[in-house]
Write a protein that holds these residues in place. Sequence first.
Motif, PDB file in Angstrom:
ATOM      1  N   TYR A   1       0.800  -1.207  -0.036  1.00 29.83           N
ATOM      2  CA  TYR A   1      -0.031  -0.045   0.050  1.00 29.83           C
ATOM      3  C   TYR A   1       0.967   1.282   0.122  1.00 29.83           C
ATOM      4  O   TYR A   1       1.914   1.507   0.828  1.00 29.83           O
ATOM      5  CB  TYR A   1      -1.015  -0.041   1.337  1.00 29.83           C
TER       6      TYR A   1
ATOM      7  N   SER B   1      -4.731  -0.636  -7.665  1.00 28.53           N
ATOM      8  CA  SER B   1      -5.906  -0.095  -7.566  1.00 28.53           C
ATOM      9  C   SER B   1      -5.556   1.073  -7.134  1.00 28.53           C
ATOM     10  O   SER B   1      -4.715   1.325  -6.158  1.00 28.53           O
ATOM     11  CB  SER B   1      -6.788  -0.806  -6.790  1.00 28.53           C
ATOM     12  N   ILE B   2      -6.266   2.062  -7.341  1.00 30.17           N
ATOM     13  CA  ILE B   2      -6.239   3.625  -6.842  1.00 30.17           C
ATOM     14  C   ILE B   2      -7.388   3.699  -5.867  1.00 30.17           C
ATOM     15  O   ILE B   2      -8.521   3.681  -6.450  1.00 30.17           O
ATOM     16  CB  ILE B   2      -6.197   4.738  -8.095  1.00 30.17           C
ATOM     17  N   HIS B   3      -7.173   3.802  -4.711  1.00 26.63           N
ATOM     18  CA  HIS B   3      -8.023   4.052  -3.721  1.00 26.63           C
ATOM     19  C   HIS B   3      -8.641   5.451  -3.389  1.00 26.63           C
ATOM     20  O   HIS B   3     -10.005   5.683  -3.289  1.00 26.63           O
ATOM     21  CB  HIS B   3      -7.608   3.552  -2.446  1.00 26.63           C
TER      22      HIS B   3
ATOM     23  N   ARG C   1      -1.439  -5.758  -5.413  1.00 21.99           N
ATOM     24  CA  ARG C   1      -1.602  -6.902  -5.126  1.00 21.99           C
ATOM     25  C   ARG C   1      -0.482  -7.907  -5.420  1.00 21.99           C
ATOM     26  O   ARG C   1      -0.435  -7.965  -6.638  1.00 21.99           O
ATOM     27  CB  ARG C   1      -2.893  -7.590  -5.409  1.00 21.99           C
TER      28      ARG C   1
ATOM     29  N   GLU D   1     -18.025  -8.262   1.493  1.00 21.28           N
ATOM     30  CA  GLU D   1     -17.029  -7.669   2.466  1.00 21.28           C
ATOM     31  C   GLU D   1     -16.444  -6.392   2.163  1.00 21.28           C
ATOM     32  O   GLU D   1     -16.128  -5.799   0.943  1.00 21.28           O
ATOM     33  CB  GLU D   1     -15.948  -8.645   2.679  1.00 21.28           C
ATOM     34  N   HIS D   2     -16.331  -5.392   3.067  1.00 19.06           N
ATOM     35  CA  HIS D   2     -15.695  -4.196   2.929  1.00 19.06           C
ATOM     36  C   HIS D   2     -16.487  -3.081   2.135  1.00 19.06           C
ATOM     37  O   HIS D   2     -16.210  -2.053   2.057  1.00 19.06           O
ATOM     38  CB  HIS D   2     -14.511  -4.211   2.191  1.00 19.06           C
TER      39      HIS D   2
ATOM     40  N   HIS E   1     -14.037  -4.387  -3.165  1.00 20.37           N
ATOM     41  CA  HIS E   1     -12.873  -4.795  -2.421  1.00 20.37           C
ATOM     42  C   HIS E   1     -11.570  -4.859  -3.473  1.00 20.37           C
ATOM     43  O   HIS E   1     -11.906  -5.551  -4.350  1.00 20.37           O
ATOM     44  CB  HIS E   1     -12.941  -5.949  -1.613  1.00 20.37           C
ATOM     45  N   SER E   2     -10.296  -4.208  -3.206  1.00 15.64           N
ATOM     46  CA  SER E   2      -9.444  -4.565  -4.332  1.00 15.64           C
ATOM     47  C   SER E   2      -8.848  -5.658  -4.312  1.00 15.64           C
ATOM     48  O   SER E   2      -8.092  -6.055  -5.090  1.00 15.64           O
ATOM     49  CB  SER E   2      -8.447  -3.243  -3.969  1.00 15.64           C
TER      50      SER E   2
ATOM     51  N   THR F   1      -8.580  -0.485   1.581  1.00 15.24           N
ATOM     52  CA  THR F   1      -8.237  -1.052   0.138  1.00 15.24           C
ATOM     53  C   THR F   1      -9.406  -1.137  -0.693  1.00 15.24           C
ATOM     54  O   THR F   1      -9.914  -2.435  -0.897  1.00 15.24           O
ATOM     55  CB  THR F   1      -7.674  -2.524   0.366  1.00 15.24           C
ATOM     56  N   VAL F   2      -9.956  -0.057  -0.999  1.00 19.46           N
ATOM     57  CA  VAL F   2     -11.195  -0.051  -1.668  1.00 19.46           C
ATOM     58  C   VAL F   2     -11.017   0.460  -3.294  1.00 19.46           C
ATOM     59  O   VAL F   2     -10.184   1.040  -3.353  1.00 19.46           O
ATOM     60  CB  VAL F   2     -12.208   0.975  -1.072  1.00 19.46           C
ATOM     61  N   ILE F   3     -12.007  -0.203  -4.042  1.00 16.88           N
ATOM     62  CA  ILE F   3     -11.847   0.102  -5.355  1.00 16.88           C
ATOM     63  C   ILE F   3     -13.195   1.037  -5.391  1.00 16.88           C
ATOM     64  O   ILE F   3     -14.439   0.421  -5.358  1.00 16.88           O
ATOM     65  CB  ILE F   3     -12.114  -0.796  -6.504  1.00 16.88           C
TER      66      ILE F   3
END
Lengths: 493, 493
Positions: free
Chosen positions: A224, A324-326, A352, A453-454, B237-238, B339-341
């Motif tokens: 990250y 991924s760009i958050h 990742r 999730e999330h 979720h990424s 870690t979100v998209i």
Amino acid sequence: MFSSSPHSGLLEKLFQYIDLHQDEFVQTLKEWVSIESDSVQPVPRLRQKLFQMMALAADKLRNLGARVDSVDLGSQQMPDGQSLPIPPILLAELGNDPKKPTVCFYGHLDVQPAQKDDGWLTDPYTLTEVDGKLYGRGATDNKGPVLAWINAVSTFRALQQDLPVNIKLILEGMEEAGSVALEELVKREKDHFFSSVDYIVISDNLWLSQRKPALTYGTRGNCYFTVEVKCRDQDFHSGTFGGILNEPMADLVTLLGSLVDSSGHILIPGIYDQMAPITEEEKTMYENIDMDLEEYQNINQVEKFLFDTKEELLMHLWRYPSLSIHGIEGAFDEPGTKTVIPGRVLGKFSIRLVPTMTPSVVEKQVTQHLEAVFSKRNSFNKMAVSMVLGLHPWTANIHDTQYLAAQRAIKTVFEVDPDMIRDGSTIPIAKIFQAITQKSVMMLPLGAVDDGEHSQNEKINRWNYIQGSKLFAAFFLELSKQHSGHQMPSSVF
Amino acid sequence: MFSSSPHSGLLEKLFQYIDLHQDEFVQTLKEWVSIESDSVQPVPRLRQKLFQMMALAADKLRNLGARVDSVDLGSQQMPDGQSLPIPPILLAELGNDPKKPTVCFYGHLDVQPAQKDDGWLTDPYTLTEVDGKLYGRGATDNKGPVLAWINAVSTFRALQQDLPVNIKLILEGMEEAGSVALEELVKREKDHFFSSVDYIVISDNLWLSQRKPALTYGTRGNCYFTVEVKCRDQDFHSGTFGGILNEPMADLVTLLGSLVDSSGHILIPGIYDQMAPITEEEKTMYENIDMDLEEYQNINQVEKFLFDTKEELLMHLWRYPSLSIHGIEGAFDEPGTKTVIPGRVLGKFSIRLVPTMTPSVVEKQVTQHLEAVFSKRNSFNKMAVSMVLGLHPWTANIHDTQYLAAQRAIKTVFEVDPDMIRDGSTIPIAKIFQAITQKSVMMLPLGAVDDGEHSQNEKINRWNYIQGSKLFAAFFLELSKQHSGHQMPSSVF
């Protein structure tokens, strides 16, 4: 269907008990979900909730007869200078019969942030059942699976049945914030708590489908990054300064735009060099996975993914790195039309990782790339790249005893063979446990692919939660059987 | 120094009176600043303060003998559903001699929010003098200048001198909240209140320097855009989706990155086509402006601006369009490592317009450009561009009678020629008055560059406030003289 198993009578009793008591189990999940144990937002109020959550779980385990050690982990210094207490990690054990295998369950009781306003249809901290779906933050990640394990144990206890395995649990409250202090504790407990452990089970990911169970043998790592671009600390008015400044946001969007192309290919030089080559045996495993691409798109409300075949799609989720760009901290992120030039902005993205990529090499590659892009702009601003998290990828040997036991338990409960899958996300603890304890680590997910999730409207299906409780009960029995079969030769020596 | 003017005896008396009564004038400013007339925060308590402020000003004007119409504007519906009353707009007039020119002053009595905690060294609503600086919210924006105009009028009255011009004032209480209801009122009063008006004066901006006065003949317009990129409403979720999606943030940073280069040049095709060419006469005006580039950098804590000369810097602030990226709504904007998209993101940027650019053409150019960039990406996401604000630029004819009068009055009071400046920001009211009433509009600032409008520790220098009162008195006399000189030929016909 249980006729082939020596445990079939017992299994039937266990399953019946679980079915009859399912409302109780759901009620307990509701109590756990009601605690806003958000570890991501670093504020004292939420840290208190985390302590409350860990204490509740410790009580629950003690009531089952477990010995629970609530390990005080002190506090952490935040970047802004404040000090926040770290919630304790629970080390629990139930039974220490040297003739039985010892299986340790890892889970976490903290959750991602959630607010009704984010787009939840129900209050995220009030578990709400709609059409067999139990909506609530943490329902599937990870409070539901932790309770399923506890439900399985408590079912043996309630029926006054001897547990076929020694049970251990390690439960933390900082997983969503990078598992602060966990690795150190595992190292410290390597020759104590973990010395008698044979198998470690993690149930913190999802199936690949809505109905078909899976076993997971690999996860991606995660590096990250933050990249800060700063002109000055204060913001500017775009009328009074627009046109004469190197605006930090213009620099930042260029930096972020240089990372990945529109086909998902990462543009950082050298990033694919460390990736292990794909073998022929591996390819076969992807072909065997039961997956309907179109259904997967529909379930996820995605019009179209980047790839047209199941194999390509899965490999890009599990077998290739991704970027991924958050988001951006410090820019204008609220509704409305503020005419601000942000003075200092912080972009956030993550990569990742797959075997055999390592965070240290990725950090170097990313930093060099961003420095090169920034340098070309001749901007008068300052740029600072920082890798704030560097987590390794993980893969397991799928021929391990507990993988066999889990496959059989799944066949018993669900009447199908599981998909053998990886997980595209990072569950660093798998790698940490494997690297430090040298024990067999298995990931045995309970949640369905659409659990969210999330995300907003996270849920676990009542069916998954209850069948999952049965699965763990069956797994204890199978593991005991497989373990003694496996151990036999060595006990003859 | 007044020997050349036929008014010199009168001027001396007026100036002497203002000097002798300056503490009284400061005391009135203190009373006005003490009212927290914040229009930005939409709460009933502050709306009451606004009504109180408008009533106080109406009393003040009536006491001078003005006829004051306090126009009831009803209430406004807020996005959250609540209804809030809009403070009245005051239309005041003093004198209606057809032989005199009529000059109308526009000002506002509402202020930006301010709290001691924000970083104020003194209570923002207690005008506090330190080293000749009068600190308080609204001191320079815009209560001080409004009172300077009133002080000038009251000085004539106190000395029982005939006012050389007919005076009008239009004072509002919602400028900081977008001048709700003002434009409609101006339209309604075009053939009534404004029919007899010859000149409109606005004193709601700042000088370019700390000591040298200025006259403002232009402001930039503003087109504010949002560009939405959407995959779905929910976030991802990424780990679970990274690598197989067209991620909205990757699309958005590319779109935002295509707007402007690192030298501040806007990359939207055709955007400079509408810009009026720069004339030689104009260039000379920039050369004459007194400005120290290095000092300007230091005051603003900017290491380096994009341009090395005063002329280039000012032209890029006033004379060229500029594009600023303000931020992104819907992405991860908080501290931490989520870690979100993001599933749907909304980028925000705006373009400052200069003559003869028009919002409708800019809207078309921006939309076409973004559609072209997006189309090249072959993304499966949806993009939507929207211009949420389109405000015209404004310039005045600096050879207008009132500009000449103001230049002479400045020379009389400050003994220098003013900087002839523009303002890089958007003050829509100038363009609105010009477009609707077709009258000559002039911006005559009183505040110094370091007054900190909208910021913590806003102030007006006592010197600026008192000299400003004299300036308006001198302006009335000069305007009367220039106007009759100017009108003479037509009255002969």
